[in-house]
Scaffold this motif. Structure first.
Motif, PDB file in Angstrom:
ATOM      1  N   GLU A 245       0.831  -1.206   0.000  1.00 28.72           N
ATOM      2  CA  GLU A 245       0.000   0.000   0.000  1.00 28.72           C
ATOM      3  C   GLU A 245       0.870   1.263   0.000  1.00 28.72           C
ATOM      4  OE1 GLU A 245      -0.478  -2.323   2.718  1.00 28.72           O
ATOM      5  OE2 GLU A 245      -1.785  -3.454   1.378  1.00 28.72           O
ATOM      6  N   GLU A 246       1.937   1.249   0.788  1.00 30.04           N
ATOM      7  CA  GLU A 246       2.829   2.411   0.847  1.00 30.04           C
ATOM      8  C   GLU A 246       3.532   2.633  -0.487  1.00 30.04           C
ATOM      9  OE1 GLU A 246       4.364   2.740   5.418  1.00 30.04           O
ATOM     10  OE2 GLU A 246       5.032   0.982   4.273  1.00 30.04           O
TER      11      GLU A 246
ATOM     12  N   LYS B 166       1.164   4.248  -3.008  1.00 34.40           N
ATOM     13  CA  LYS B 166       0.888   5.664  -2.764  1.00 34.40           C
ATOM     14  C   LYS B 166       1.989   6.576  -3.312  1.00 34.40           C
ATOM     15  CE  LYS B 166      -1.815   5.069   1.444  1.00 34.40           C
ATOM     16  NZ  LYS B 166      -1.811   5.276   2.909  1.00 34.40           N
TER      17      LYS B 166
END
Length: 167
Positions: free
Chosen positions: A60-61, A64
């Motif tokens: 997820e990081e 982003k």
């Protein structure tokens, strides 16, 4: 047209200037290094461990982040200072704390030192701590050498060749 006395005067002036220049070029004799001593030169650049460990980014990081900045790890740039010690016949002759270079303290630490030492048989030990530890050494090498007067012994550090290199 110059007269013969003018030619003779000019020749005399140039001869005197050449003798004065030659005299100052050879006298007084100056030695950069005492002739009865040997010299140890320590010169290397090495990057210590990072101040903090890298952190693995989650999927997820990573998603982003902008596409051209995506990377699996997030690593701080700063590096720890190095501790270096050189011993001659088990007596410390050089101790140094070497700080990393660069604006973000992320470059290699550097050292260049010249030490005049007595000629003869010696045991030389070089030690380096590059992990940030307060006690002990990460790298240590020892060599027995016979140094002649005016000889130069170079001490380098190459982790890919096993640590310290003496030449």
């Amino acid at each position: 047209m110059p007269r013969p006395t003018q030619w003779a005067g000019q020749a005399l002036f140039y001869t005197a200037a050449a003798l004065v220049t030659g005299g100052f070029a050879t006298w007084p004799t100056w030695r950069q290094h005492p002739p009865e001593l040997a010299q140890i030169k320590v010169s290397f650049a090495h990057g210590g461990a990072r101040q903090t460990d890298c952190r693995r980014l989650s999927a997820e990081e990573i998603a982003k982040l902008p596409p051209r900045e995506r990377r699996p790890n997030d690593c701080a740039r700063g590096r720890v200072p190095l501790r270096f010690e050189l011993l001659l016949d088990e007596q410390p002759v050089l101790r140094a704390e070497l700080h990393p270079t660069g604006v973000a303290s992320d470059g290699p630490a550097r050292i260049y030192e010249k030490l005049a030492v007595p000629a003869g048989r010696h045991t030389i030990r070089a030690r380096l701590a590059d992990s940030g530890r307060a006690e002990g050494w990460d790298w240590e090498s020892r060599v027995d050498v016979e140094l002649r007067p005016l000889q130069n012994l170079a001490v380098d550090f190459a982790p890919d060749r096993g640590g310290f290199v003496f030449r």
